[in-house]
Design a protein around this motif. Structure first.
Motif, PDB file in Angstrom:
ATOM      1  N   ALA A 298      -7.487  -9.377   1.448  1.00 17.48           N
ATOM      2  CA  ALA A 298      -6.548  -8.274   1.297  1.00 17.48           C
ATOM      3  C   ALA A 298      -6.315  -8.001  -0.183  1.00 17.48           C
ATOM      4  O   ALA A 298      -6.274  -8.921  -0.995  1.00 17.48           O
ATOM      5  N   ASN A 299      -6.158  -6.720  -0.532  1.00 19.14           N
ATOM      6  CA  ASN A 299      -5.802  -6.407  -1.913  1.00 19.14           C
ATOM      7  C   ASN A 299      -4.282  -6.519  -2.081  1.00 19.14           C
ATOM      8  O   ASN A 299      -3.554  -6.779  -1.117  1.00 19.14           O
ATOM      9  N   ALA A 300      -3.804  -6.322  -3.306  1.00 17.05           N
ATOM     10  CA  ALA A 300      -2.373  -6.514  -3.591  1.00 17.05           C
ATOM     11  C   ALA A 300      -1.492  -5.592  -2.744  1.00 17.05           C
ATOM     12  O   ALA A 300      -0.445  -6.019  -2.236  1.00 17.05           O
ATOM     13  N   SER A 301      -1.894  -4.341  -2.584  1.00 24.02           N
ATOM     14  CA  SER A 301      -1.099  -3.395  -1.790  1.00 24.02           C
ATOM     15  C   SER A 301      -1.010  -3.827  -0.335  1.00 24.02           C
ATOM     16  O   SER A 301       0.043  -3.737   0.296  1.00 24.02           O
ATOM     17  N   GLU A 302      -2.142  -4.314   0.218  1.00 24.19           N
ATOM     18  CA  GLU A 302      -2.142  -4.760   1.618  1.00 24.19           C
ATOM     19  C   GLU A 302      -1.279  -6.001   1.800  1.00 24.19           C
ATOM     20  O   GLU A 302      -0.546  -6.112   2.779  1.00 24.19           O
ATOM     21  N   MET A 303      -1.335  -6.913   0.829  1.00 29.08           N
ATOM     22  CA  MET A 303      -0.507  -8.126   0.917  1.00 29.08           C
ATOM     23  C   MET A 303       0.977  -7.780   0.822  1.00 29.08           C
ATOM     24  O   MET A 303       1.792  -8.288   1.587  1.00 29.08           O
ATOM     25  N   LEU A 304       1.318  -6.883  -0.123  1.00 29.03           N
ATOM     26  CA  LEU A 304       2.702  -6.443  -0.240  1.00 29.03           C
ATOM     27  C   LEU A 304       3.130  -5.716   1.031  1.00 29.03           C
ATOM     28  O   LEU A 304       4.249  -5.892   1.513  1.00 29.03           O
ATOM     29  N   GLY A 305       2.225  -4.926   1.598  1.00 29.46           N
ATOM     30  CA  GLY A 305       2.508  -4.219   2.846  1.00 29.46           C
ATOM     31  C   GLY A 305       2.846  -5.176   3.976  1.00 29.46           C
ATOM     32  O   GLY A 305       3.782  -4.952   4.743  1.00 29.46           O
ATOM     33  N   LEU A 306       2.087  -6.260   4.091  1.00 32.61           N
ATOM     34  CA  LEU A 306       2.364  -7.274   5.127  1.00 32.61           C
ATOM     35  C   LEU A 306       3.732  -7.912   4.915  1.00 32.61           C
ATOM     36  O   LEU A 306       4.493  -8.116   5.859  1.00 32.61           O
TER      37      LEU A 306
END
Length: 185
Positions: A2-10
């Protein structure tokens, strides 16, 4: 991966699925005022990736000014008030001054906030204090954090001695942010 945006999204999705927040339809996220356009876009992307509705990304100082205007409008209902905010976080300390007044040309009168300074440093903050204290006491950073949460065990002389550089940095930061009279801190 996951990229940073996806990790923050989770992470955000997990937060918004908590029982306290599951009824929230849209949100406003406060980001540090020094965040770049790209960093703000990462927040927007994270909210989108999590399937969450975002109303806006605003500066943290704008969020504080809005909250102050709502909670303490009586303080500046008749006369403008100058407020100094000091925000000590884990990795930085920020200080900013705002002049609050009431716009009496609207019905009902509405609060006005004019932020006149914004200063910040990453040379001191909670984590830096813990690292320095752990070295001074020769203890783990975890233990230092716990002990620092109650400074009652330290005398003023010990605080001045251990954290002299950080206190000087903080003092200079506040002096830069104090660009006029202060009514409340």
């Amino acid at each position: 991966f996951a990229n940073a945006s996806e990790m923050l999204g989770l992470l955000l999705k997990n937060i918004f699925l908590s029982p306290e927040l599951k009824e929230v339809q849209s949100s406003i996220i406060a980001a540090p005022a020094y965040y770049t356009f790209e960093q703000r876009n990462d927040i927007i992307d994270a909210m989108w990736a999590a399937g969450l509705s975002l109303y806006s990304v605003i500066d943290d100082n704008e969020a504080i000014a809005t909250l102050y205007s709502i909670r303490f409008a009586k303080r500046f209902a008749n006369d403008p008030q100058s407020i100094l905010f000091v925000d000590a976080g884990a990795t930085s300390i920020k200080a900013y001054r705002g002049v609050f007044d009431m716009n009496h040309t609207t019905s009902p009168p509405t609060p006005l906030a004019n932020l006149t300074s914004y200063e910040w440093t990453e040379s001191c903050g909670g984590e830096q204090f813990a690292i320095k204290y752990s070295k001074y006491k020769n203890i783990s950073i975890t233990k230092a954090r716990k002990q620092l949460s109650t400074l009652a065990s330290l005398s003023k002389n010990e605080i001045d001695s251990i954290f002299s550089e950080e206190l000087t940095s903080l003092s200079q930061l506040i002096k830069r942010a104090t660009n006029g009279p202060i009514d409340h801190v």
